[in-house]
Design an enzyme around this catalytic site. Structure first.
Site, PDB file in Angstrom:
ATOM      1  CG  ASP A  21     -56.782  29.552  -4.759  1.00  0.00           C
ATOM      2  OD1 ASP A  21     -55.629  29.603  -5.233  1.00  0.00           O
ATOM      3  OD2 ASP A  21     -57.611  30.455  -4.914  1.00  0.00           O
ATOM      4  CE1 TYR A  74     -43.513  14.813   1.905  1.00  0.00           C
ATOM      5  CE2 TYR A  74     -42.455  13.527   0.203  1.00  0.00           C
ATOM      6  CZ  TYR A  74     -43.376  13.623   1.210  1.00  0.00           C
ATOM      7  OH  TYR A  74     -44.152  12.554   1.535  1.00  0.00           O
ATOM      8  CE  LYS A  79     -52.608  30.924  -3.488  1.00  0.00           C
ATOM      9  NZ  LYS A  79     -53.908  31.372  -3.908  1.00  0.00           N
ATOM     10  CG  ASP A 119     -49.748  16.390   1.113  1.00  0.00           C
ATOM     11  OD1 ASP A 119     -50.236  15.256   1.024  1.00  0.00           O
ATOM     12  OD2 ASP A 119     -49.293  16.862   2.168  1.00  0.00           O
TER      13      ASP A 119
END
Ligand code: NAD
Length: 428
Positions: A288, A161, A231, A312
């Site tokens: 994930d 962002y 992640k 998101d």
């Protein structure tokens, strides 16, 4: 300080929400709350939300003094063609701290940036919060939708962002490539030829305030767990750092018996962990894998705190399990500030036809009520919406997926929700 406005006036009655010296919110029983109806279906669902939220406030001994303010197309009509986000609107939201808005159209390819992003940035609304839960009787695409009851906290100001990127073919991108290869020694990684490069900043400040907000929410709303979703296995110094800083908040800012930090390293060392009775556990998951857990074991999760891009994806995936874009609510939180808004957009094709589902914006209002400490009014709104949907007279988006349901318009559905609020309140 008394603010002055150019083309709008605050309601004659009502009081301001304020912030005390210790940072806590002081909410009167007659607050002035600015509202932006929004573009497209905003003009249908905005007034509907006002009616329902007012009914719940009154049923619990309060009164909202709505202050209509303008953005998007309604602002252009009132303030002039070039004015999408008037100073009046910014001033009102600034002064009254808590506000609600409907969707605003972002024309594709035109000059101005998203008004939604502009509002979030202007007020430094760093946490985008979305509760996702099953409303009985709704047509969810999953087999056991009742297992879902998750609140996502998405960082709203950094990561992708931040928007720091350079276009392929420009002199700037070649300068960045030269810096990365020649000065930072990252050679043999970027393929030859045109390249686009972006930078993904994740700061200690941005991470810690987001995770703190998520933990405070869990404590105030009797949630058992906050999961940091990152992640970090691939991006150690951004996503991995998010997790480490997040764990520091859990470890250093709260006593163990209130908030217990359980990073993966602790699970690996101990095999099993004894979390103190009644404490909120803060653990972590790789992004994930979390998308799989969301479908496979949603009941094992409570509150998710995430950097922008993970948030998101995960908040949309969780929202979709509610079954219609007319349902998922949201809000943006900053320091002593809340701007509630539904997840959906302005759906121009459905505008002005008394068709749209007012649930998403109204449930966003319920989230705003929770932020204000009006838990009884929030519960009343949620229960009344569930009762109205359960009665099988619903707007078109739900109607097409519920066998035997009767289709009604926005106003009829709104009246029915208000009827349920009155009934529920009378039975309490
Ligand atoms: P959208 O959410 O407006 O609509 C997609 C479809 O979902 C609609 O065609 C409609 O069938 C359904 N839908 C959405 N809300 C509904 C409701 N309350 N009741 C019943 N059905 C509903 O998404 P879009 O078409 O991609 O975007 C339209 C405009 O809205 C764009 O300009 C976009 O930028 C803007 N937008 C604004 C926000 C916001 O203000 N926060 C969010 C998303 C999109």
């Amino acid at each position: 300080m008394i603010m002055s406005y150019e083309l709008i006036d605050p309601p004659a009655d009502g009081s301001r929400v304020t912030v005390a010296g210790d940072g806590s919110l002081e909410v009167p029983s007659d607050p002035i709350i600015p509202i932006i109806h929004g573009d497209g279906i905003g003009e249908d669902v905005g007034p509907a939300a006002q009616t329902i939220l007012q009914a719940a406030a009154q049923a619990t001994g309060r009164e909202i003094n709505w202050f209509r303010v303008y953005a998007g197309e309604a602002a252009q009509e009132r303030y002039g063609e070039d004015v999408h986000l008037p100073e009046d609107t910014l001033r009102a939201i600034d002064e009254y701290r808590i506000a609600i808005k409907g969707p605003l159209t972002t024309p594709v390819g035109s000059g101005f940036r998203s008004l939604n992003v502009a509002l979030r940035q202007h007020f430094d609304l760093f946490a985008n919060v979305r509760p996702t839960y099953h409303l009985e009787g709704t047509p969810s695409p999953v087999k056991a939708p009742e297992l879902l009851d998750i609140v996502t906290f998405r960082e709203n100001t950094e990561d992708v962002y931040a928007g720091i990127e350079w276009e392929a073919g420009t002199q700037e991108v070649e300068q960045v490539r030269a810096f990365v290869e020649d000065e930072m020694g990252a050679t043999g990684i970027i393929h030859d030829g045109p390249v686009g490069i972006g930078i993904k900043p994740i700061t200690e400040k941005g991470t810690k305030r987001l995770v703190r907000e998520a933990i405070d929410y869990a404590l105030e709303n009797d949630r058992e767990k906050v999961t940091l979703v990152h992640k970090g296995n691939i991006m150690k110094f951004t996503e991995g750092q998010f997790s480490e800083w997040g764990m520091e908040v859990a470890q250093e800012e709260y006593p163990d018996e209130e908030v217990f930090a359980a990073p993966n390293s602790l699970w690996e060392a101990e095999g099993e962990i004894d979390v103190p009775e009644g404490a909120v556990m803060v653990d972590e998951r790789i992004a994930d894998a979390m998308l799989q857990w969301l479908l496979l074991r949603p009941d094992e999760f409570d509150v998710l705190a995430m950097p922008n891009l993970n948030g998101d994806y995960l908040s949309d995936a969780a929202g979709a399990q509610m079954g219609s874009l007319g349902l998922p609510p949201g809000a943006n939180f900053g320091e002593g500030r809340c701007l509630a808004e539904p997840v959906h957009g302005s759906a121009p094709k459905r505008a002005g036809q008394d068709m749209a589902n007012p649930c998403a914006i109204t449930l966003s209002g319920a989230l705003m009520f929770e932020y204000m400490g009006w838990y009884d009014a929030a519960a009343l709104v949620k229960d009344a919406i569930e009762a109205a949907i359960g009665a099988g007279r619903v707007t078109y988006d739900l109607h097409r997926n519920i066998e035997g349901a009767e289709r009604v318009g926005t106003t009829t559905f709104t009246d029915e929700v208000v009827g349920h609020i009155e009934q529920l309140a009378a039975n309490q």
